[in-house]
Design a protein around this motif. Structure first.
Motif, PDB file in Angstrom:
ATOM      1  N   ILE A  21       0.760  -1.241   0.123  1.00  0.00           N
ATOM      2  CA  ILE A  21       0.043   0.181   0.168  1.00  0.00           C
ATOM      3  C   ILE A  21       0.985   1.304  -0.148  1.00  0.00           C
ATOM      4  O   ILE A  21       1.847   1.299   0.910  1.00  0.00           O
ATOM      5  N   ARG A  22       0.583   2.231  -0.883  1.00  0.00           N
ATOM      6  CA  ARG A  22       1.367   3.490  -1.002  1.00  0.00           C
ATOM      7  C   ARG A  22       0.525   4.601  -0.892  1.00  0.00           C
ATOM      8  O   ARG A  22      -0.600   4.601  -1.337  1.00  0.00           O
ATOM      9  N   THR A  23       0.957   5.708  -0.146  1.00  0.00           N
ATOM     10  CA  THR A  23       0.178   6.885   0.020  1.00  0.00           C
ATOM     11  C   THR A  23       0.911   8.245  -0.249  1.00  0.00           C
ATOM     12  O   THR A  23       2.378   7.782   0.091  1.00  0.00           O
ATOM     13  N   GLY A  24       0.395   9.246  -0.208  1.00  0.00           N
ATOM     14  CA  GLY A  24       1.240  10.392  -0.518  1.00  0.00           C
ATOM     15  C   GLY A  24       1.720  10.536  -2.007  1.00  0.00           C
ATOM     16  O   GLY A  24       1.916   9.473  -2.564  1.00  0.00           O
ATOM     17  N   GLY A  25       2.191  11.802  -2.391  1.00  0.00           N
ATOM     18  CA  GLY A  25       2.540  12.109  -3.576  1.00  0.00           C
ATOM     19  C   GLY A  25       1.632  11.853  -4.873  1.00  0.00           C
ATOM     20  O   GLY A  25       1.962  11.570  -6.109  1.00  0.00           O
ATOM     21  N   GLY A  26       0.298  12.127  -4.465  1.00  0.00           N
ATOM     22  CA  GLY A  26      -0.575  11.871  -5.515  1.00  0.00           C
ATOM     23  C   GLY A  26      -1.594  10.719  -5.039  1.00  0.00           C
ATOM     24  O   GLY A  26      -1.638  10.537  -3.875  1.00  0.00           O
ATOM     25  N   PRO A  27      -2.231  10.082  -6.082  1.00  0.00           N
ATOM     26  CA  PRO A  27      -3.206   8.915  -5.681  1.00  0.00           C
ATOM     27  C   PRO A  27      -2.637   7.935  -5.039  1.00  0.00           C
ATOM     28  O   PRO A  27      -1.539   7.733  -5.024  1.00  0.00           O
ATOM     29  N   ASP A  28      -3.326   7.288  -3.933  1.00  0.00           N
ATOM     30  CA  ASP A  28      -2.731   5.944  -3.277  1.00  0.00           C
ATOM     31  C   ASP A  28      -3.060   4.775  -4.009  1.00  0.00           C
ATOM     32  O   ASP A  28      -3.802   4.900  -5.049  1.00  0.00           O
ATOM     33  N   ASP A  29      -2.399   3.804  -3.860  1.00  0.00           N
ATOM     34  CA  ASP A  29      -2.480   2.531  -4.765  1.00  0.00           C
ATOM     35  C   ASP A  29      -2.200   1.502  -3.793  1.00  0.00           C
ATOM     36  O   ASP A  29      -1.590   1.530  -2.673  1.00  0.00           O
ATOM     37  N   LEU A  30      -2.936   0.396  -3.962  1.00  0.00           N
ATOM     38  CA  LEU A  30      -2.919  -1.012  -3.378  1.00  0.00           C
ATOM     39  C   LEU A  30      -2.375  -1.896  -4.388  1.00  0.00           C
ATOM     40  O   LEU A  30      -3.236  -2.113  -5.512  1.00  0.00           O
ATOM     41  N   VAL A  31      -1.220  -2.842  -4.386  1.00  0.00           N
ATOM     42  CA  VAL A  31      -0.799  -3.656  -5.279  1.00  0.00           C
ATOM     43  C   VAL A  31      -0.891  -5.002  -4.577  1.00  0.00           C
ATOM     44  O   VAL A  31      -0.265  -5.387  -3.668  1.00  0.00           O
ATOM     45  N   VAL A  32      -1.199  -6.050  -5.205  1.00  0.00           N
ATOM     46  CA  VAL A  32      -1.144  -7.460  -5.068  1.00  0.00           C
ATOM     47  C   VAL A  32      -0.134  -7.981  -6.065  1.00  0.00           C
ATOM     48  O   VAL A  32      -0.742  -7.962  -7.364  1.00  0.00           O
ATOM     49  N   LYS A  33       0.629  -8.555  -5.830  1.00  0.00           N
ATOM     50  CA  LYS A  33       1.923  -8.987  -6.772  1.00  0.00           C
ATOM     51  C   LYS A  33       2.078 -10.453  -6.403  1.00  0.00           C
ATOM     52  O   LYS A  33       2.387 -10.838  -5.487  1.00  0.00           O
ATOM     53  N   LEU A  34       2.281 -11.288  -7.415  1.00  0.00           N
ATOM     54  CA  LEU A  34       2.690 -12.553  -7.395  1.00  0.00           C
ATOM     55  C   LEU A  34       4.512 -12.521  -7.909  1.00  0.00           C
ATOM     56  O   LEU A  34       4.548 -12.239  -8.986  1.00  0.00           O
ATOM     57  N   ARG A  35       5.405 -12.789  -7.232  1.00  0.00           N
ATOM     58  CA  ARG A  35       6.621 -12.794  -7.518  1.00  0.00           C
ATOM     59  C   ARG A  35       7.413 -13.519  -6.499  1.00  0.00           C
ATOM     60  O   ARG A  35       7.505 -13.399  -5.308  1.00  0.00           O
ATOM     61  N   PRO A  36       8.148 -14.590  -6.852  1.00  0.00           N
ATOM     62  CA  PRO A  36       8.101 -14.915  -8.492  1.00  0.00           C
ATOM     63  C   PRO A  36       6.874 -15.879  -8.597  1.00  0.00           C
ATOM     64  O   PRO A  36       6.390 -16.409  -7.816  1.00  0.00           O
ATOM     65  N   CYS A  37       6.671 -15.970  -9.910  1.00  0.00           N
ATOM     66  CA  CYS A  37       5.581 -16.798 -10.521  1.00  0.00           C
ATOM     67  C   CYS A  37       6.106 -17.458 -11.747  1.00  0.00           C
ATOM     68  O   CYS A  37       7.005 -17.319 -12.140  1.00  0.00           O
ATOM     69  N   VAL A  38       4.879 -18.371 -12.248  1.00  0.00           N
ATOM     70  CA  VAL A  38       5.494 -18.981 -13.598  1.00  0.00           C
ATOM     71  C   VAL A  38       4.165 -18.722 -14.345  1.00  0.00           C
ATOM     72  O   VAL A  38       3.075 -18.456 -13.713  1.00  0.00           O
ATOM     73  N   ARG A  39       4.226 -18.842 -15.719  1.00  0.00           N
ATOM     74  CA  ARG A  39       3.301 -18.474 -16.531  1.00  0.00           C
ATOM     75  C   ARG A  39       1.975 -19.386 -16.520  1.00  0.00           C
ATOM     76  O   ARG A  39       0.880 -18.930 -16.435  1.00  0.00           O
ATOM     77  N   GLU A  40       2.346 -20.688 -15.981  1.00  0.00           N
ATOM     78  CA  GLU A  40       1.411 -21.531 -15.985  1.00  0.00           C
ATOM     79  C   GLU A  40       0.341 -21.284 -14.724  1.00  0.00           C
ATOM     80  O   GLU A  40      -0.755 -21.567 -14.578  1.00  0.00           O
TER      81      GLU A  40
END
Length: 250
Positions: A60-79
């Motif tokens: 979660i990021r706040t400040g410097g403009g719009p807030d945003d929430l990121v859900v990330k898969l890392r590392p992952c595989v294409r399958e």
């Protein structure tokens, strides 16, 4: 299979302020943001980072403009990336992207789903013991359920804040580089990054060669300015998140 963009990152060793000056980062416009990561509450109580261990990052990021929430898969595989998550898409305030993350020590696939919010909208999710899971939207929940079903986005606690200072498009020889400093407690990290996008009708081998050359050029440009490169195998996210969880456990 479609070629994917590559984000190339190098972590800087040594005094961050001196390195930032040497790399020309003291002259560009600066964006300051605050960053929190959500982790499994029971895991943090044991000094562990269960989501990270399962290849899932919630930021979660706040400040410097719009807030945003990121859900990330890392590392992952294409399958893993099934259904609507096989390809990138963007709709209203939701953006899904798939790219390769390259560093000196690793090359992995990453898929991330970002939901942008009004400035200040996510503060309650991370401050004063708020519930970070409350701001995860239905598409992000579906993303994890479909592509990393063993991970559950409930019972979370926010770790942070980390202060992020970012300078974009810094000229470094013939490269344009983003420089980002993370500061939390006594820890401070500097990362230099650049992106390589595939060209129309480019063969995979040619694209990989071009990205390889870009990585070497970035490393050489940093070293030529008297700045050292970190030999740490883990990403700054992993190092910071692990340290925050261990500190919360103590």
């Amino acid at each position: 299979m479609d070629l994917l963009p590559v984000e190339i990152k190098v972590n800087i060793e040594g005094d961050v302020s001196s390195a930032l000056t040497a790399l020309g980062g003291s002259h560009g416009p600066l964006m300051m943001r605050r960053i929190w990561f959500a982790e499994d509450r029971d895991g943090v109580a044991q000094g562990r980072v269960v989501l990270l261990e399962g290849g899932v990052i919630v930021r979660i990021r706040t400040g410097g403009g719009p807030d945003d929430l990121v859900v990330k898969l890392r590392p992952c595989v294409r399958e893993q990336l099934v259904g609507r998550f096989e390809k990138a898409f963007e709709v209203e305030r939701v953006k899904y992207k798939i790219e390769e993350d390259w560093s000196r020590n690793a090359r992995v696939l990453a898929a991330s789903l970002t939901h942008t919010h009004q400035p200040g909208a996510l503060a309650a999710a991370v401050e004063a013991g708020g519930n970070p899971a409350a701001s995860i939207d239905a598409v992000q929940d579906q993303f994890v359920h479909a592509c990393a079903s063993e991970v559950h986005l409930d019972g979370l606690v926010a770790l942070g804040p980390i202060v992020s200072l970012k300078i974009e498009d810094v000229p470094l020889d013939d490269l344009e580089v983003d420089l980002e400093v993370w500061s939390v407690g006594s820890m401070e990290f500097l990362e230099a990054s650049t992106r390589v996008k595939p060209k129309d009708d480019e063969e995979r081998g040619d694209f990989i060669d071009r990205a390889d050359r870009r990585l070497r050029k970035l490393e050489e440009a940093v070293l030529e300015r008297g700045v050292g490169l970190s030999g740490e195998p883990d990403s700054k996210t992993s190092r910071v998140l692990t340290a925050l969880a261990q500190a919360a456990h103590v």
